[in-house]
Each structure stands twice: as C-alpha cells, then as structure tokens.
Design an enzyme around this catalytic site. Structure first.
Site, PDB file in Angstrom:
ATOM      1  CB  CYS A   1     112.512  38.777  46.934  1.00  0.00           C
ATOM      2  SG  CYS A   1     113.206  39.930  48.140  1.00  0.00           S
TER       3      CYS A   1
ATOM      4  CB  CYS B   1     109.449  40.777  52.673  1.00  0.00           C
ATOM      5  SG  CYS B   1     109.744  39.013  52.996  1.00  0.00           S
TER       6      CYS B   1
ATOM      7  CD  GLN C   1     104.300  24.914  63.243  1.00  0.00           C
ATOM      8  OE1 GLN C   1     105.127  25.468  62.533  1.00  0.00           O
ATOM      9  NE2 GLN C   1     104.585  23.813  63.916  1.00  0.00           N
TER      10      GLN C   1
ATOM     11  CB  CYS D   1     110.622  21.866  62.362  1.00  0.00           C
ATOM     12  SG  CYS D   1     111.393  21.943  63.992  1.00  0.00           S
TER      13      CYS D   1
END
Length: 476
Positions: free
Chosen positions: A106, A193, A302, A426
């Site tokens: 990127c 992106c 998710q 997470c």
C-alpha cells in the site's frame, strides 16, 4: 490451512518494557551504537517488536519504541516523544536491513492507521502474533500447550467489514475518504486499499467526488461497508438531512456500481436502504455446516470470511458435542458458532446482549431449519450476571469483545461447571487474564491453543483456546 508449530521454534522474547516486547527476527542483541543527546538523531540496533509493531531498543537503560524499525536492523532514530520510563522515535534511515522486511504493497503504509505490519514478511507476521499470545500467557503464569495451531488465509482483499472516515478538507483538495492516520485523528485519503474487499476497493477513488456533489459534504462523517457473498453495502452516515437530489445521486451511484446504498441519520437502527424495492439480504455461508448466515449492513460480523469459517470448524471439532449434550454459547452474536454447534448437539442456547443480533440469530435458525437452538437477550456485563443460573450445560463457548469475559466465566466455573469451555478472544491481554482465572481455580486445564490471523498486516490477533475440566466434578 491449519498448521501446528512448536513454540520453541519461533519464540524469542527479549525484555519487558511498559508494553510487551514480543519477537526477535535476529540473533544479534540490541545495542545502542551512538550516544544520543536530548532530541538528537542517533543510531541503534533494534532488538525486539512491541505489541503494536514498533521496533524496540535500549538507550542507557531506557526503552525506546521506534516506528518503522524491525528486530535485527540498525536504524537512525529520530526522537519524537519522551516519557519517564520510555521514549518514542521514528526510523529516519535504514542502515542495516532485516531479512524479514518487505516492501509494503500500500502506498499509504506508514501514514494510514489501518495496517501496522505490511513491511514485515507475512510468515514473520504470523510468528509475531503467536509470540504475542504466548508472551501474554507467560506474564500471568499460564503454561500454554506445547503445540500451538495457526489459522491463516489469503492476506489481501480479505476485509469484508470496515468503517471509512470522511472529512471535507479544502486545504487538501476537498473530501478525504479513508482510515485514520496512525495515532492521529486525520483522515488518510485512500485511492486504493489492498486489504479491503475488492468490491469496495474498486470504488474507493470515486467516493470523494460523489460526496463533494452532495449538498452536505461536510456533514458525512463516515461510510460503513459490509460485503456479503451476494452483495456489498455502503452505509452513508449523515449528520444533517439529505436533499432529494442527494438521495438521487446516491441511488444512481449504487445502481452504476452494483452496490447496495444505505443512509443512516443516527444510530445503527436508523440505517435504511436508499430504495425499498428488491433489496437483497446480505449473507455469508459456512459451507462445512451447510449454513447460510444472514446479516444487516450494520450487524457485527467477523471481517475475514475464510479465517472465520476455519475458527468455527476448529472450535466445533474441539468441543465435539453429541446429541445428548447441551451447549451454552455466550456472546453468540447472530449465531455464527451456535448454529454450527447445533448441527451435532442436542441443544444450543445462545446468549447475547444486543437485541438486534438476537433477532437475527433467531431468523438465521429459521432460515437454516434448525429447531434445537434458541437465543436469549441478556447483558453479560451487568452486575446481576453473578446471580444468573442458565441450568446444566455440558459445554460452554465464550466469544466476548475486547474487554473479556471474567464475570460470566465465574458463573460458568462456579455454577455451570461444564466439561469443556472454548474461548475465542480478540484481545491477548484479557484472554490471558481470563485464562489465569480458569486455570488458577484448580478446575480447568488449558489443553488447546490456536492463533488466528483475522486481520493480516495489523497487530490485532484472534485466539481460540480449549479449557477442559480435570477435577472430576463436571456437571454436564
């Protein structure tokens, strides 16, 4: 692919600054090479990596976190901020390159806050994340299993859920659309992106011009994206009323780009499609379990479809409930784990604090003709949870937000006492805290551990673990 890796093959923790140092890519010890006066650029050997992907070195006994540096590298460090116990800096020049370093895909990497690890070879990213989980457990005195499973998938174009910031900045050319800058509130303009879903990436360069044509370009703070297997939705949050022309422009854009367009005036429940006719319901599938999971454009799902399906499969295999077992799924969301477990359980009870998700979970059970799963609304963080008695359950699954599940685990350990507890996390720190509680209670042993790369190229890590009751007192 799910792999098993011996922890000694990749773990090399070096020191303990205020936040964890997690991994070394080199056998060379960190050394400060050129004495640094206050605020001056200095040369240093980087010896470790922090929890958020910054290189670490020591200068005269003080820990430095260096943006853009990797373990084993020698860099020129420009100081940016000093604290009493540690300092911050940025790698101004690379003098010696790590073999783990790669060129970021990127062009906005280093400025955009969406990714932190694109400059690290993907295999080393996985090592870093496994090391972070092991380090978190070590810090609280929990012994991990000797074998740690790795769950990963294609690391690009995976992100099916995201929130893009929007800001009108005339000095920078007009409307900016993208993620926030790293450690700042500014928006990074993103014409492309590489981690976002391809259906969104292809329209990123068109979004600024679209918003500039609206009557209120300075009143659109964000665009939420949700990509299903059948369609992709963009939800335009607006702080002032849209005109009829604005609605027409958004509708035309959606038709041209084959996207579902929603507007949202206030909270998530105010998101409505730009047209009320023929709007498909978003869904994803869990193919192994023959499940179709429907969701709204603002529901939590998710972000990584492939990794999610592999986690669901792995945890289901670990628990392996039978047709006489009763499974309790805490923080069940829209039924992601519940419905898979229901395929082979006697009964599944899903509990979730958000009514909209519970309603969607019930609908998903009906869509998949599953009659042995029921769903309840309950705030699992409320103080009253200590008095909650859900009844006898042989298996418990917890999949909490970042704050963890300590209070509801106390209920499970004290009153439910299932044979097995599967924990999907997470947040490595709260997972370690909760693992310490379960193992420290003397009732459960950590027998399985998996590290899943739900967010490639970021420092975020997903963990799955299995705790098995070993005192012979299980009720289920």
């Amino acid at each position: 692919m799910v792999l098993s890796t011996r922890r000694g093959a990749w773990r090399n923790c070096l020191a303990r600054p205020p936040r964890p140092i997690l991994l070394s890519f080199s056998d060379n010890g960190g050394r400060h090479l050129v004495p640094a006066s206050a605020g001056s650029v200095f040369s240093a050997r980087i010896e470790g990596l922090s929890h958020d992907g910054r290189g670490i070195t020591r200068v005269e006994g003080k820990v430095w976190f260096v943006e853009g540096a990797l373990p084993g590298e020698t860099v020129l460090v420009k100081p940016t901020r000093g604290k009493r116990s540690y300092s911050l800096g940025i790698a101004q020049q690379l003098l010696e390159r790590s073999p783990a370093r790669v060129d970021p895909r990127c062009p906005a990497f280093g400025v955009c806050g969406g990714c932190a690890l694109q400059h690290i070879d993907y295999g080393h990213q996985i090592e870093f994340k496994k090391a972070s989980v092991i380090e978190a457990l070590d810090r609280v005195g929990v012994e991990p299993p000797s074998d740690v499973c790795e769950i990963s998938a294609a690391p690009w174009s995976y992100r099916r859920r995201a929130r893009l910031g929007v800001r009108l900045v005339p000095k920078k050319g007009g409307v900016l659309v993208g993620f926030r800058e790293r450690n700042k509130s500014f928006i990074t303009p993103l014409p492309t992106c590489p981690v976002i879903h391809q259906s969104v990436d292809r329209v990123l360069p068109k979004l600024p011009a679209l918003i500039e044509r609206l009557a209120i370009p300075n009143r659109i703070p964000q665009i939420e994206i949700a990509a299903g297997e059948n369609a992709t939705a963009l939800v335009f949050r607006h702080l002032s009323a849209l005109t009829d022309n604005d609605v027409s422009r958004l509708r035309e854009f959606g038709a041209q780009e084959n996207l579902l367009v929603y507007t949202q005036a206030k909270g998530p429940d105010t998101a409505v499609p730009i047209t009320s006719e023929g709007v498909p319901v978003l869904f994803y599938t869990l193919k192994r379990f023959d499940l179709k999971i429907c969701f709204s454009a603002t529901n939590f799902i998710q972000v990584n479809a492939e990794v999610n399906e592999r986690i669901v499969g792995l945890v289901t295999d670990w628990l392996n409930p039978g047709d006489r077992d009763r499974v309790l799924d805490l923080f069940c969301g829209l039924g992601n784990f519940s419905l898979a477990l229901a395929r082979q359980s006697g009964e599944v009870i899903g509990v979730e604090g958000e009514p909209a998700l519970v309603a969607q979970a019930r609908e998903n059970a009906a869509v998949n003709q599953i009659a042995n799963a029921r769903f309840e609304v309950l705030d699992l963080f409320d103080e009253s949870i200590k008095d909650w008695r859900p009844g006898q359950c042989s298996h418990v699954l917890v999949d909490p937000p970042r704050s963890g599940a300590i209070e509801v685990l106390k209920v499970a350990n004290t009153h439910i006492r299932p044979r097995m507890i599967a924990y999907v996390s997470c947040n490595s720190a709260t997972f370690a805290r909760d693992a310490r509680y379960l193992t420290g209670s003397g009732s459960y042993q950590l027998t399985r551990l998996a590290v899943a790369d739900m967010f490639p190229h970021t420092s975020q890590v997903e963990t799955a673990a299995l705790f098995v009751r070993h005192d012979g007192a299980a009720k289920g």
